[in-house]
Design an enzyme around this catalytic site. Structure first.
Site, PDB file in Angstrom:
ATOM      1  N   LYS A   1       0.851  -1.203   0.000  1.00  0.00           N
ATOM      2  CA  LYS A   1       0.000   0.000   0.000  1.00  0.00           C
ATOM      3  C   LYS A   1       0.880   1.243   0.000  1.00  0.00           C
ATOM      4  O   LYS A   1       0.650   2.183  -0.769  1.00  0.00           O
ATOM      5  CB  LYS A   1      -0.888   0.007   1.240  1.00  0.00           C
ATOM      6  CG  LYS A   1      -1.584   1.343   1.498  1.00  0.00           C
ATOM      7  CD  LYS A   1      -2.415   1.354   2.767  1.00  0.00           C
ATOM      8  CE  LYS A   1      -1.636   1.604   4.012  1.00  0.00           C
ATOM      9  NZ  LYS A   1      -1.303   2.996   4.308  1.00  0.00           N
ATOM     10  N   ASN A   2       1.904   1.255   0.842  1.00  0.00           N
ATOM     11  CA  ASN A   2       2.697   2.472   1.023  1.00  0.00           C
ATOM     12  C   ASN A   2       3.721   2.708  -0.074  1.00  0.00           C
ATOM     13  O   ASN A   2       4.465   3.691  -0.025  1.00  0.00           O
ATOM     14  CB  ASN A   2       3.360   2.463   2.404  1.00  0.00           C
ATOM     15  CG  ASN A   2       2.328   2.645   3.501  1.00  0.00           C
ATOM     16  OD1 ASN A   2       1.181   3.006   3.227  1.00  0.00           O
ATOM     17  ND2 ASN A   2       2.705   2.350   4.722  1.00  0.00           N
TER      18      ASN A   2
ATOM     19  N   CYS B   1      -5.181  12.131  12.683  1.00  0.00           N
ATOM     20  CA  CYS B   1      -5.867  10.848  12.563  1.00  0.00           C
ATOM     21  C   CYS B   1      -5.715  10.152  13.911  1.00  0.00           C
ATOM     22  O   CYS B   1      -5.135  10.693  14.845  1.00  0.00           O
ATOM     23  CB  CYS B   1      -5.279  10.007  11.430  1.00  0.00           C
ATOM     24  SG  CYS B   1      -3.670   9.353  11.803  1.00  0.00           S
TER      25      CYS B   1
ATOM     26  N   ARG C   1      -0.074  14.224  12.794  1.00  0.00           N
ATOM     27  CA  ARG C   1       0.317  14.009  11.404  1.00  0.00           C
ATOM     28  C   ARG C   1       0.502  15.319  10.620  1.00  0.00           C
ATOM     29  O   ARG C   1      -0.089  15.540   9.582  1.00  0.00           O
ATOM     30  CB  ARG C   1      -0.697  13.122  10.684  1.00  0.00           C
ATOM     31  CG  ARG C   1      -1.071  11.835  11.365  1.00  0.00           C
ATOM     32  CD  ARG C   1       0.030  10.830  11.505  1.00  0.00           C
ATOM     33  NE  ARG C   1       0.530  10.321  10.261  1.00  0.00           N
ATOM     34  CZ  ARG C   1      -0.018   9.310   9.579  1.00  0.00           C
ATOM     35  NH1 ARG C   1      -1.118   8.770  10.008  1.00  0.00           N
ATOM     36  NH2 ARG C   1       0.530   8.884   8.460  1.00  0.00           N
TER      37      ARG C   1
ATOM     38  N   ASP D   1       4.597   0.311  11.973  1.00  0.00           N
ATOM     39  CA  ASP D   1       3.373  -0.280  11.414  1.00  0.00           C
ATOM     40  C   ASP D   1       3.173  -1.734  11.827  1.00  0.00           C
ATOM     41  O   ASP D   1       2.146  -2.322  11.497  1.00  0.00           O
ATOM     42  CB  ASP D   1       3.389  -0.190   9.879  1.00  0.00           C
ATOM     43  CG  ASP D   1       3.279   1.248   9.408  1.00  0.00           C
ATOM     44  OD1 ASP D   1       3.549   1.510   8.225  1.00  0.00           O
ATOM     45  OD2 ASP D   1       2.963   2.120  10.240  1.00  0.00           O
TER      46      ASP D   1
ATOM     47  N   ARG E   1      -8.523  -0.643   4.483  1.00  0.00           N
ATOM     48  CA  ARG E   1      -7.680   0.393   3.856  1.00  0.00           C
ATOM     49  C   ARG E   1      -6.348  -0.212   3.417  1.00  0.00           C
ATOM     50  O   ARG E   1      -5.742   0.247   2.447  1.00  0.00           O
ATOM     51  CB  ARG E   1      -7.405   1.526   4.851  1.00  0.00           C
ATOM     52  CG  ARG E   1      -8.621   2.304   5.269  1.00  0.00           C
ATOM     53  CD  ARG E   1      -8.246   3.505   6.078  1.00  0.00           C
ATOM     54  NE  ARG E   1      -7.236   4.299   5.392  1.00  0.00           N
ATOM     55  CZ  ARG E   1      -6.746   5.442   5.889  1.00  0.00           C
ATOM     56  NH1 ARG E   1      -7.146   5.875   7.058  1.00  0.00           N
ATOM     57  NH2 ARG E   1      -5.851   6.122   5.220  1.00  0.00           N
TER      58      ARG E   1
HETATM   59  C1  EPZ Z   1       4.347   6.851   6.357  1.00  0.00           C
HETATM   60  O1  EPZ Z   1       3.564   7.863   6.947  1.00  0.00           O
HETATM   61  C2  EPZ Z   1       3.424   5.647   6.207  1.00  0.00           C
HETATM   62  N1  EPZ Z   1       2.317   5.994   5.321  1.00  0.00           N
HETATM   63  C3  EPZ Z   1       2.892   5.241   7.579  1.00  0.00           C
HETATM   64  O2  EPZ Z   1       2.089   4.069   7.394  1.00  0.00           O
HETATM   65  C4  EPZ Z   1       4.078   4.890   8.466  1.00  0.00           C
HETATM   66  O3  EPZ Z   1       3.616   4.551   9.753  1.00  0.00           O
HETATM   67  C5  EPZ Z   1       5.030   6.090   8.549  1.00  0.00           C
HETATM   68  O4  EPZ Z   1       5.434   6.487   7.222  1.00  0.00           O
HETATM   69  C6  EPZ Z   1       6.277   5.777   9.355  1.00  0.00           C
HETATM   70  O5  EPZ Z   1       6.962   4.710   8.793  1.00  0.00           O
HETATM   71  C7  EPZ Z   1       2.541   6.018   3.980  1.00  0.00           C
HETATM   72  O6  EPZ Z   1       3.635   5.776   3.506  1.00  0.00           O
HETATM   73  C8  EPZ Z   1       1.360   6.352   3.112  1.00  0.00           C
HETATM   74  P1  EPZ Z   1       6.349  10.169   8.534  1.00  0.00           P
HETATM   75  P2  EPZ Z   1       4.137   9.384   7.006  1.00  0.00           P
HETATM   76  O7  EPZ Z   1       6.239  11.444   7.789  1.00  0.00           O
HETATM   77  O8  EPZ Z   1       5.007   9.642   5.863  1.00  0.00           O
HETATM   78  C9  EPZ Z   1       6.249  13.448  11.958  1.00  0.00           C
HETATM   79  C10 EPZ Z   1       0.218   2.697   7.713  1.00  0.00           C
HETATM   80  O9  EPZ Z   1      -0.272   2.164   8.727  1.00  0.00           O
HETATM   81  N2  EPZ Z   1       6.120  14.419  10.856  1.00  0.00           N
HETATM   82  O10 EPZ Z   1       7.513   9.285   8.262  1.00  0.00           O
HETATM   83  O11 EPZ Z   1       2.985  10.265   7.246  1.00  0.00           O
HETATM   84  C11 EPZ Z   1       5.046  12.518  12.049  1.00  0.00           C
HETATM   85  O12 EPZ Z   1       4.019  13.103  12.807  1.00  0.00           O
HETATM   86  C12 EPZ Z   1       0.699   4.131   7.767  1.00  0.00           C
HETATM   87  O13 EPZ Z   1       0.355   2.111   6.603  1.00  0.00           O
HETATM   88  C13 EPZ Z   1       6.093  15.778  11.165  1.00  0.00           C
HETATM   89  O14 EPZ Z   1       6.155  16.172  12.326  1.00  0.00           O
HETATM   90  O15 EPZ Z   1       5.026   9.333   8.321  1.00  0.00           O
HETATM   91  C14 EPZ Z   1       5.640  11.303  12.707  1.00  0.00           C
HETATM   92  O16 EPZ Z   1       5.705  11.524  14.099  1.00  0.00           O
HETATM   93  C15 EPZ Z   1       0.463   4.758   9.124  1.00  0.00           C
HETATM   94  N3  EPZ Z   1       5.983  16.672  10.153  1.00  0.00           N
HETATM   95  C16 EPZ Z   1       7.067  11.243  12.142  1.00  0.00           C
HETATM   96  O17 EPZ Z   1       7.341  12.563  11.665  1.00  0.00           O
HETATM   97  C17 EPZ Z   1       5.919  16.275   8.837  1.00  0.00           C
HETATM   98  O18 EPZ Z   1       5.845  17.133   7.942  1.00  0.00           O
HETATM   99  C18 EPZ Z   1       7.261  10.268  10.985  1.00  0.00           C
HETATM  100  O19 EPZ Z   1       6.214  10.511  10.085  1.00  0.00           O
HETATM  101  C19 EPZ Z   1       5.930  14.890   8.556  1.00  0.00           C
HETATM  102  C20 EPZ Z   1       6.050  13.982   9.580  1.00  0.00           C
END
Ligand code: EPZ
Length: 427
Positions: free
Chosen positions: A22-23, A116, A121, A312, A406
């Site tokens: 998915k990702n 969420c 996020r 995840d 999802r």
């Molecule tokens: C990706 O989300 C995945 N989703 C998530 O999978 C996964 O849990 C996550 O990466 C971590 O591996 C997709 O790829 C579609 P991040 P993403 O930006 O990119 C903070 C699932 O269950 N952050 O790596 O949104 C954020 O809040 C989903 O399949 C900021 O503060 O995660 C988090 O604490 C859930 N500001 C950390 O960084 C930003 O602009 C890592 O988030 C971006 C992120």
């Protein structure tokens, strides 16, 4: 709303095919916006989230068709540059259209995704990255508007946290920028590598795949290409944990064990047997008194960016630790609220205490969980409850399973083919 009904106590035996990730599918589908023409993507899972992304591409003017696991997208004539709130609120990853729209047209207007179940996020890292490429961003009425006067230019982007979709968004924004872009502290997840492979196939010039430093040399234009989505390591890991919890022997085909090293190490500590080939993995529990069952154990995990233990898989692994013979500390370092499954597991008899970003799981041993009606709150919490239901005595009813759908393709059918007593019913 639909429910899953699970009669616990059946071990899992057989072979199951792992779907496309998915990702990876979400950023690669978004990347089709970068170049006109007919893009072909193989191994695209048919999920609620991929259907949402395809719907968004259609709103933006692209046309698509699915033939089995192959999806063809024609983005020759884009007619829109806005991702509406009603769609973005259902899938945060819609923000992935920002980068390609900026690269293709210099403008994008996307509803802020909002929080969420697992956390706030924010997308501040995405926006700061775009600004380094000459994009101005402003927030109004719950939307982010990003615009560039003329071509984007190369720049140096440093991520405080190796954001996965942040890295993917800046990658897509920079591929046709004037000059070179360097991304420092980039995410190294395999899904980022899958996107890089697609962008290079489309004519992009990118160095550093698999490392935390990516260099992107802007090119004048890209062209449509053919790509394949990598196997879903989180789906594979979910089934590995399910076997460790329920017992049995299952071979996962069409997966990449190399992407599952962190989980594999933890499951080996639990006495699980794991055999691998380049594209398959067999997980089994030893036979004890004629019953396939892994000795209960308790190990600590800390979630980290790849190649660390994936956040995840945290909820699913917790369901296994509930059955342990000691105390397990589960430290969630990525998201601030990813313990929504704890309350539901406790309703089934688990002994878990949350202390800030740590969950203290006191194992209750095998055959002690009781089936119960439980509610899914987010995608991976849903999978955790299914695993708990497979091992609980009696019946577990999981509601709000749209969360599960999802990110897992045909989970009930796949588990039933392995001998699980699980059915989807209309509530
Ligand atoms: C990706 O989300 C995945 N989703 C998530 O999978 C996964 O849990 C996550 O990466 C971590 O591996 C997709 O790829 C579609 P991040 P993403 O930006 O990119 C903070 C699932 O269950 N952050 O790596 O949104 C954020 O809040 C989903 O399949 C900021 O503060 O995660 C988090 O604490 C859930 N500001 C950390 O960084 C930003 O602009 C890592 O988030 C971006 C992120």
């Amino acid at each position: 709303m639909d429910q899953l009904i699970i009669e616990g106590g059946s071990p899992l035996y057989g072979t199951v095919g792992i779907s496309g990730a998915k990702n990876a599918a979400l950023p690669l589908l978004a990347a089709t916006l970068l170049a006109p023409g007919l893009h072909t993507l193989h191994n695209v899972p048919d999920l609620r989230d991929t259907r949402t992304m395809l719907n968004l591409l259609e709103i933006l003017g692209a046309r698509w068709e699915r033939e089995g696991q192959t999806v063809r997208v024609d983005s020759s004539h884009l007619t829109g540059r806005e991702a509406p709130y009603d769609l973005v609120k259902t899938m945060r990853a819609s923000v992935l259209v920002l980068g390609p729209l900026l690269a293709r047209s210099g403008f994008a207007r996307v509803s802020l995704p909002g929080g969420c179940a697992i956390g706030a996020r924010p997308i501040n890292f995405h926006l700061k990255g775009f600004e380094k490429l000459g994009v101005t961003t402003r927030l109004e009425h719950g939307y982010v508007e990003a615009a560039a006067e003329g071509l984007l230019h190369g720049g140096t982007v440093y991520f405080d946290v190796p954001s996965v979709t942040g890295t993917e968004n800046v990658l897509m924004a920079s591929v046709m920028a004037k000059g070179t872009t360097v991304i420092k502290n980039a995410a190294k997840e395999p899904e980022v590598g899958n996107l890089i492979d697609m962008l290079v196939a489309m004519g992009a010039e990118i160095e550093g795949k698999g490392t935390d430093r990516l260099s992107i040399h802007g090119v004048d234009r890209l062209h449509a290409a053919e790509s394949t989505i990598i196997p879903d390591r989180i789906e594979a890991g979910t089934y590995m944990i399910a076997v460790a919890a329920a017992g049995g022997k299952v071979t996962l085909t069409g997966c990449l064990p190399i992407h599952l090293s962190a989980l594999t190490e933890k499951l080996l500590l639990c006495g699980v047997c794991i055999e691998t080939t380049a594209d398959s993995l067999t997980v089994s529990c030893p036979e004890v008194d004629g019953r396939s069952i892994c000795r209960p154990c308790s190990v600590d995990i800390t979630t980290l960016p790849y190649p660390g233990f994936p956040t995840d898989l945290q909820a699913q692994f917790m369901a296994l630790m509930v059955l342990g013979d000691g105390t397990s500390i589960i430290h969630e370092t990525i998201f601030e609220n990813r313990f929504m499954h704890v309350a539901e597991l406790k309703r089934m008899g688990a002994d878990i205490t949350i202390e800030g970003s740590r969950a203290v799981v006191r194992g209750i041993g095998r055959d002690k969980l009781c089936g119960a009606p439980v509610m899914a709150t987010d995608l991976r919490a849903s999978a955790s409850l299914v695993i708990a239901g497979l091992t609980a005595s009696g019946t577990t009813k999981v509601s709000r399973i749209y969360h599960l759908e999802r990110g897992y393709e045909n989970m009930a059918e796949k588990l039933r083919s392995l001998g699980a007593k699980i059915w989807k019913v209309k509530a």
